[in-house]
Design a protein around this motif. Structure first.
Motif, PDB file in Angstrom:
ATOM      1  N   TYR A 196       1.853  -7.057  -2.830  1.00 14.58           N
ATOM      2  CA  TYR A 196       0.625  -7.693  -2.790  1.00 14.58           C
ATOM      3  C   TYR A 196       0.321  -9.241  -3.012  1.00 14.58           C
ATOM      4  N   THR A 206       0.969  -1.166  -0.111  1.00 16.27           N
ATOM      5  CA  THR A 206       0.063  -0.015  -0.170  1.00 16.27           C
ATOM      6  C   THR A 206       1.007   1.469   0.077  1.00 16.27           C
ATOM      7  N   SER A 247       4.594  -2.606  -5.847  1.00 13.49           N
ATOM      8  CA  SER A 247       3.442  -2.630  -4.992  1.00 13.49           C
ATOM      9  C   SER A 247       2.862  -4.002  -5.436  1.00 13.49           C
TER      10      SER A 247
END
Length: 148
Positions: free
Chosen positions: A66, A44, A62
């Motif tokens: 994730y 995030t 990112s």
């Protein structure tokens, strides 16, 4: 191991090893959840730093974070109930990202918002303290067995 009458007791040591294994699996589930939370926070933060993918390196970082996050989250959900897993994962992520947003990205944070973040923290701690991961019976969906 033998009883007073001299009969052997089978499985006494095995039970101890089984209990130890269950505890290790339970502990590992919480460790996997903590790792998932860390990667969610990193993902995030990198997503914010990517500036809407204008800075592609941060965007790719990112997505990688994730991917790792969900891999560990999936393993944690094998032993910790899904509602508890998700509540702790999202609550701790919200709390950490709010603090990072305030410290790193200079976003404003009002006193009432701090109060609600503390409520999230209390809820996450409460769930953690009152939930026992069930290593003996992993949470399964669609086992194929029909209810009778």
């Amino acid at each position: 191991m033998r009883t007073a009458s001299g009969r052997r007791i089978f499985g006494a040591r095995k039970l101890s090893l089984l209990e130890q294994t269950k505890r290790e699996i339970e502990m590992n589930a919480w460790i996997y959840l903590a790792i998932a939370i860390a990667f969610e926070i990193a993902g995030t933060s990198l997503l914010k730093a990517s500036d809407g993918f204008a800075r592609i390196g941060f965007g790719i970082g990112s997505m990688a974070c994730y991917w790792v996050c969900f891999a560990f989250l999936a393993v944690a959900m094998k032993s910790i109930p899904v509602g508890v897993t998700y509540a702790i994962w999202s609550g701790m992520g919200i709390m950490a990202i709010t603090i990072i947003g305030w410290l790193v990205f200079k976003q404003s944070l009002q006193p009432v918002q701090i109060g609600f973040i503390l409520l999230i923290l209390v809820g996450a701690i409460g769930l953690n303290l009152t939930t026992k991961a069930d290593a003996a019976e992993p949470q399964r969906v669609g086992s194929g067995a029909s209810p009778e």
